[in-house]
Design an enzyme around this catalytic site. Sequence first.
Site, PDB file in Angstrom:
ATOM      1  N   THR A 224      -2.426   0.875   8.041  1.00  0.00           N
ATOM      2  CA  THR A 224      -1.249   1.261   7.268  1.00  0.00           C
ATOM      3  C   THR A 224      -0.564   2.473   7.899  1.00  0.00           C
ATOM      4  O   THR A 224      -1.211   3.325   8.483  1.00  0.00           O
ATOM      5  CB  THR A 224      -1.701   1.627   5.840  1.00  0.00           C
ATOM      6  OG1 THR A 224      -2.415   0.539   5.280  1.00  0.00           O
ATOM      7  CG2 THR A 224      -0.520   1.946   4.964  1.00  0.00           C
ATOM      8  N   ARG A 252      -3.387 -11.897  -0.804  1.00  0.00           N
ATOM      9  CA  ARG A 252      -3.987 -10.619  -1.190  1.00  0.00           C
ATOM     10  C   ARG A 252      -3.009  -9.470  -0.964  1.00  0.00           C
ATOM     11  O   ARG A 252      -2.287  -9.417   0.028  1.00  0.00           O
ATOM     12  CB  ARG A 252      -5.259 -10.394  -0.362  1.00  0.00           C
ATOM     13  CG  ARG A 252      -5.932  -9.030  -0.593  1.00  0.00           C
ATOM     14  CD  ARG A 252      -5.548  -8.016   0.454  1.00  0.00           C
ATOM     15  NE  ARG A 252      -6.312  -6.759   0.348  1.00  0.00           N
ATOM     16  CZ  ARG A 252      -6.040  -5.659   1.033  1.00  0.00           C
ATOM     17  NH1 ARG A 252      -5.022  -5.641   1.872  1.00  0.00           N
ATOM     18  NH2 ARG A 252      -6.799  -4.563   0.883  1.00  0.00           N
ATOM     19  N   GLY A 254      -2.867  -5.154  -1.133  1.00  0.00           N
ATOM     20  CA  GLY A 254      -3.674  -3.939  -1.215  1.00  0.00           C
ATOM     21  C   GLY A 254      -2.967  -2.811  -1.938  1.00  0.00           C
ATOM     22  O   GLY A 254      -2.098  -3.037  -2.786  1.00  0.00           O
ATOM     23  N   ASP A 255      -3.313  -1.595  -1.585  1.00  0.00           N
ATOM     24  CA  ASP A 255      -2.795  -0.438  -2.302  1.00  0.00           C
ATOM     25  C   ASP A 255      -1.426   0.023  -1.827  1.00  0.00           C
ATOM     26  O   ASP A 255      -0.721   0.727  -2.559  1.00  0.00           O
ATOM     27  CB  ASP A 255      -3.781   0.728  -2.191  1.00  0.00           C
ATOM     28  CG  ASP A 255      -3.907   1.222  -0.754  1.00  0.00           C
ATOM     29  OD1 ASP A 255      -4.211   0.386   0.121  1.00  0.00           O
ATOM     30  OD2 ASP A 255      -3.710   2.429  -0.503  1.00  0.00           O
ATOM     31  N   THR A 275      -4.168   5.527   3.134  1.00  0.00           N
ATOM     32  CA  THR A 275      -4.567   4.497   4.087  1.00  0.00           C
ATOM     33  C   THR A 275      -6.064   4.294   3.953  1.00  0.00           C
ATOM     34  O   THR A 275      -6.839   5.248   4.048  1.00  0.00           O
ATOM     35  CB  THR A 275      -4.216   4.873   5.536  1.00  0.00           C
ATOM     36  OG1 THR A 275      -4.806   3.905   6.423  1.00  0.00           O
ATOM     37  CG2 THR A 275      -4.706   6.267   5.910  1.00  0.00           C
ATOM     38  N   GLY A 276      -6.476   3.074   3.696  1.00  0.00           N
ATOM     39  CA  GLY A 276      -7.908   2.844   3.542  1.00  0.00           C
ATOM     40  C   GLY A 276      -8.197   1.492   2.948  1.00  0.00           C
ATOM     41  O   GLY A 276      -7.355   0.584   2.983  1.00  0.00           O
ATOM     42  N   GLY A 278      -8.021  -0.853   0.497  1.00  0.00           N
ATOM     43  CA  GLY A 278      -7.054  -0.904  -0.580  1.00  0.00           C
ATOM     44  C   GLY A 278      -7.598  -1.163  -1.961  1.00  0.00           C
ATOM     45  O   GLY A 278      -7.148  -0.565  -2.949  1.00  0.00           O
TER      46      GLY A 278
END
Length: 358
Positions: A224, A252, A254-255, A275-276, A278
Amino acid sequence: MKKILLVFAIFGTLACNNAEKQSKVEGATPEAASEEKDTAPNFGIVIHGGAGTILKENMSDSLEQQYRAKLEEAIRTGHEILANGGTAVEAVQRTINVMEDSPLFNAGKGAVFTNEGTNELDASIMDGSNLNAGAVAGVTTIKNPINLAYEVMVNSEHVMLAGKGAERFAKEQGIEIVDPQYFYTENRYRSLQRIREQEKTQLDHDDQKTAFLDPYIKDSKFGTVGCAALDKHGNLAAGTSTGGMTNKRYNRIGDAPIIGAGTYANNKTVAVSSTGWGEFFIRGMVAYDISALMEYGGLSLEDAAREVIQEKVPALGGDGGIIAIDHHGNVAMEFNTAGMYRAKMNRDGDLEIGIYGE
């Protein structure tokens, strides 16, 4: 004779006055210069290009230089906007555009591939001055998703649009549309093939049998990009853009497009981009949690970021990092992985770029 003396006296007085004035200008004390600097409007900017198992032994010198050069290009783009009195929102958007247009990062041009061999992109942006926000998810033809997220924020009554509906809105707003083939990069496609062969998704990134096979594989779900900025007007903004997770299924998300998880900005406290992993950043509402700890718990940005990233996220089972800037211009670049592509600049133009856990 008296007239001549009077003329000399007048000229002498004028000369002394001018010399005194000049002395005051040229001989300004460092303290006075410092006071003048302190009264100037503060501003700053911080960015990330993803976090993960980023180790120097797995990075060639040439690739490292490419990352450093692109991070510098991106952050200088935003810093110039801020220095010229531009808004934090504009700085965030244009800075992220630079990273979206680079194949180095998992966003825009460098987006990873889904299990179906497509590219699905997500992005979000938030204005700390009024808590307005915009986000898009699962778009496949938008060159710069952060630009579409901005249009959702300012030209619609909604916060998030997804898929085909978001793309129809993009056409109405004149956002640049590209053929899905634009997002094809050989490295990302090769990563998908290797993962398919192993019949696994990138959820289990810590599996040591795959962690060091390929730099594009091991960091694929952490690619990200994001930016947070404080402008001269005292306004904060943050934005995040991503291609998601390699080999992801079922559309899917994510965050990154989730306000409060991947992106949050509030003039009272802080602007954050995450960033990680999610799923865990969504469960922990990471970006907002940092703001809440500052607003309601009285924590500094440094302490709030450390508690969330080093304590709360690992306790849930996730990992990753954040970049953030508060309303005073303090910056955090906190991560619990081996590395995170990152950079920051203050109002004086001091530049700091990092990649590894240094």
